[in-house]
Design a protein around this motif. Structure first.
Motif, short mmCIF file in Angstrom:
data_model
loop_
_atom_site.label_atom_id
_atom_site.label_comp_id
_atom_site.label_asym_id
_atom_site.label_seq_id
_atom_site.Cartn_x
_atom_site.Cartn_y
_atom_site.Cartn_z
N ILE A 1 17.12 12.36 -4.73
CA ILE A 1 16.14 12.38 -3.63
C ILE A 1 16.23 13.74 -2.97
O ILE A 1 17.34 14.21 -2.66
N ASP A 2 15.09 14.37 -2.75
CA ASP A 2 15.06 15.62 -1.99
C ASP A 2 13.67 15.77 -1.42
O ASP A 2 12.69 15.37 -2.06
N ASN A 3 13.57 16.35 -0.22
CA ASN A 3 12.23 16.62 0.35
C ASN A 3 11.85 18.08 0.18
O ASN A 3 10.85 18.52 0.73
N TYR A 4 12.65 18.84 -0.55
CA TYR A 4 12.40 20.26 -0.84
C TYR A 4 12.33 21.13 0.41
O TYR A 4 11.72 22.20 0.37
N ILE A 5 12.95 20.70 1.48
CA ILE A 5 12.86 21.54 2.69
C ILE A 5 13.60 22.85 2.48
O ILE A 5 13.27 23.87 3.07
N ASN A 6 14.61 22.81 1.61
CA ASN A 6 15.33 24.06 1.32
C ASN A 6 15.59 24.20 -0.18
O ASN A 6 16.63 24.71 -0.59
N SER A 7 14.67 23.73 -1.00
CA SER A 7 14.88 23.77 -2.46
C SER A 7 13.54 23.59 -3.16
O SER A 7 12.51 23.54 -2.50
N CYS A 8 13.57 23.47 -4.47
CA CYS A 8 12.31 23.30 -5.21
C CYS A 8 12.56 22.58 -6.53
O CYS A 8 13.70 22.49 -7.01
N GLU A 9 11.47 22.12 -7.10
CA GLU A 9 11.54 21.31 -8.32
C GLU A 9 12.10 22.09 -9.51
O GLU A 9 12.73 21.52 -10.41
N GLU A 10 11.86 23.41 -9.49
CA GLU A 10 12.32 24.24 -10.61
C GLU A 10 13.84 24.10 -10.81
O GLU A 10 14.33 24.11 -11.95
N ALA A 11 14.59 23.94 -9.72
CA ALA A 11 16.05 23.79 -9.85
C ALA A 11 16.37 22.53 -10.65
O ALA A 11 17.26 22.54 -11.52
N VAL A 12 15.64 21.45 -10.38
CA VAL A 12 15.90 20.19 -11.10
C VAL A 12 15.54 20.35 -12.58
O VAL A 12 16.29 19.91 -13.46
N LYS A 13 14.42 21.03 -12.84
CA LYS A 13 14.01 21.25 -14.24
C LYS A 13 15.08 22.03 -15.00
O LYS A 13 15.38 21.75 -16.15
N ARG A 14 15.63 23.04 -14.32
CA ARG A 14 16.65 23.86 -15.00
C ARG A 14 17.94 23.08 -15.25
O ARG A 14 18.61 23.30 -16.26
N VAL A 15 18.27 22.18 -14.35
CA VAL A 15 19.46 21.33 -14.58
C VAL A 15 19.20 20.44 -15.80
O VAL A 15 20.07 20.28 -16.67
N GLU A 16 17.99 19.92 -15.91
CA GLU A 16 17.65 19.07 -17.07
C GLU A 16 17.75 19.88 -18.36
O GLU A 16 18.31 19.42 -19.36
N GLU A 17 17.25 21.10 -18.29
CA GLU A 17 17.25 22.01 -19.44
C GLU A 17 18.70 22.33 -19.87
O GLU A 17 19.05 22.23 -21.04
N LEU A 18 19.53 22.68 -18.87
CA LEU A 18 20.92 23.06 -19.17
C LEU A 18 21.70 21.89 -19.76
O LEU A 18 22.59 22.08 -20.58
N SER A 19 21.37 20.69 -19.28
CA SER A 19 22.15 19.52 -19.69
C SER A 19 21.53 18.80 -20.87
O SER A 19 22.16 17.91 -21.44
N ASN A 20 20.26 19.14 -21.14
CA ASN A 20 19.53 18.41 -22.17
C ASN A 20 19.50 16.91 -21.86
O ASN A 20 19.69 16.08 -22.74
N ARG A 21 19.34 16.61 -20.58
CA ARG A 21 19.29 15.22 -20.12
C ARG A 21 18.15 15.07 -19.13
O ARG A 21 17.77 16.02 -18.47
#
Ligand code: NAD
Ligand code: WQD
Length: 337
Positions: A31-51
């Motif tokens: 859960i995040d409201n992106y007040i200090n972050s963005c979706e790209e960070a989540v995408k990159r975690v998925e990419e790095l983990s292949n999950r």
């Protein structure tokens, strides 16, 4: 597979923690409201983990949204609670925003946990709760003396959690982080502040030519070189402390409080020098006045974490600055692509 809910799941420390969790038998709901972050960070975690990660763009202030998340995932077994506003200066200017976001957000989360029968939580606390401790390295039994609204929200969030744990038989790990720095060694995830409030991101932006110079906040402190000394902790070491805390709560009951630091301090000038070695050129700085509310020196005693959690920082200053520079130079605009 154990399902974990990560609040503030797109943030700096959460992203690194998510990568470490996804190496194991964990399934993540964020859960995040992106007040200090963005979706790209989540995408990159998925990419790095292949999950894959299940993601809700939602605010902890929205009780109905929290209820939906828990209802759609009745198998959530633990929560890691990162979501908070964290800028000390801003908290002095806008205390009510900080109390509302951090305290009300946490109350909503704790109530939703109670309603949905989730009783294990790892909480992001901070060395800031110690204020200016009488002895260093400070251990977990030192008195709580936060000195600014942000710090007060952290000590209040701790206390509310401890009281709920006692009343409801929750198992809790409160992690008091010292000064998290650095980035994942892939250079794909890191800290992405719009305006850096902390030393290392600022130094990093000066090294990259984004800002002109570092202002050293005083060189007349009672420290070996006169500049402030802090216990910097590599964010990947910090991430691993969360995995070990989740494992700990699977086995042992009650409330546990741990310092997450190295026990070793570095001065502002030592940090700038180390960063110059990492980036290969000099970094412009000048000495300015002390920053209001600063203290000379703080380091944390990490022995309890080693003893009870089996956690110890493995990465040193070189890894901290090298990884911070790798992230900065590979992503001059942060996550903006
Ligand atoms: P961060 O800002 O990168 O991460 C916090 C995340 O929470 C962000 O993604 C933000 O968008 C989200 N968030 C904030 N309020 C929210 C709300 N109401 N609803 C949903 N999402 C919300 O910060 P970080 O450095 O990763 O810090 C994570 C946690 O660690 C925070 O609780 C912070 O107080 C604590 N902490 C950080 C440091 C540090 O120096 N970075 C030191 C000690 C403790
Ligand atoms: C480190 C040292 C500054 C910037 C803060 C929060 C704390 C925690 C971590 C969340 C100090 C000096 C800094 C600059 C400088 N956050 N400095 N020039 O103040 O130890 O801790 O972040 O929980 O709550 O208070 O970290 O990185 O701001 O400062 O000289 O431009 O660098 O005076 O000695 P701090 P910091």
């Amino acid at each position: 597979m154990q399902k974990i809910l990560i609040t503030g799941g797109a943030g700096y420390i959460a992203s690194h923690t998510n990568v470490e969790l996804l190496k194991g038998e964990y399934e993540l709901v964020l859960i995040d409201n992106y007040i200090n972050s963005c979706e790209e960070a989540v995408k990159r975690v998925e990419e790095l983990s292949n999950r894959k990660i299940t993601f809700y763009e939602a605010d902890l202030l929205n009780e109905a949204a929290l209820d939906t998340v828990f209802s759609e995932h009745p198998d959530i077994q633990q929560v890691i609670h990162f979501a908070a506003l964290k800028a000390v200066g801003e908290s002095v200017e806008k205390p009510l925003d900080y109390y509302t976001n951090n305290i009300t957000g946490s109350l909503n989360l704790y109530r939703a946990m109670l309603k949905h029968g989730v009783s294990k939580i790892v909480f992001s606390s901070s060395a800031t709760v110690y204020g200016d401790p009488e002895t260093i390295p400070v251990d977990e039994s030192a008195p709580i003396h936060a000195t600014n609204p942000y710090g007060h929200t952290k000590s209040m969030m701790e206390q509310i959690l401890i009281d709920s744990a006692h009343a409801n038989h929750w198992d809790v790990a409160i992690l008091r982080y010292f000064n998290p720095v650095g980035a994942h060694d892939s250079g794909r995830i890191g800290e992405d502040p719009s305006y850096p409030n902390n030393l290392l991101p600022f130094v990093s932006q000066v090294a990259a030519g984004i800002r002109e110079k570092v202002v050293v906040f005083g060189d007349d402190w009672s420290t070996p070189d006169g500049t402030g000394v802090r216990d910097y902790i590599h964010v990947v070491d910090l991430a691993k402390a969360h995995v070990q805390s989740v494992e700990k709560l699977n086995q042992s009951k009650g409330v546990h409080i741990y310092n997450i630091g190295t026990g070793r301090g570095y001065s502002v000038l030592e940090m700038i020098k180390a960063f110059e070695d990492a980036c290969g050129h000099s970094i412009r700085y000048e000495v300015g006045p002390r920053r209001s509310g600063d203290i000379a020196e703080v380091t944390g005693d990490p022995r309890k974490s080693l003893r009870e959690l089996g956690w110890k920082a493995e990465l040193g200053l070189k890894e901290m600055v090298d990884s911070a520079w790798k992230w900065q130079s590979a992503n001059p605009q942060g996550y903006k692509v």
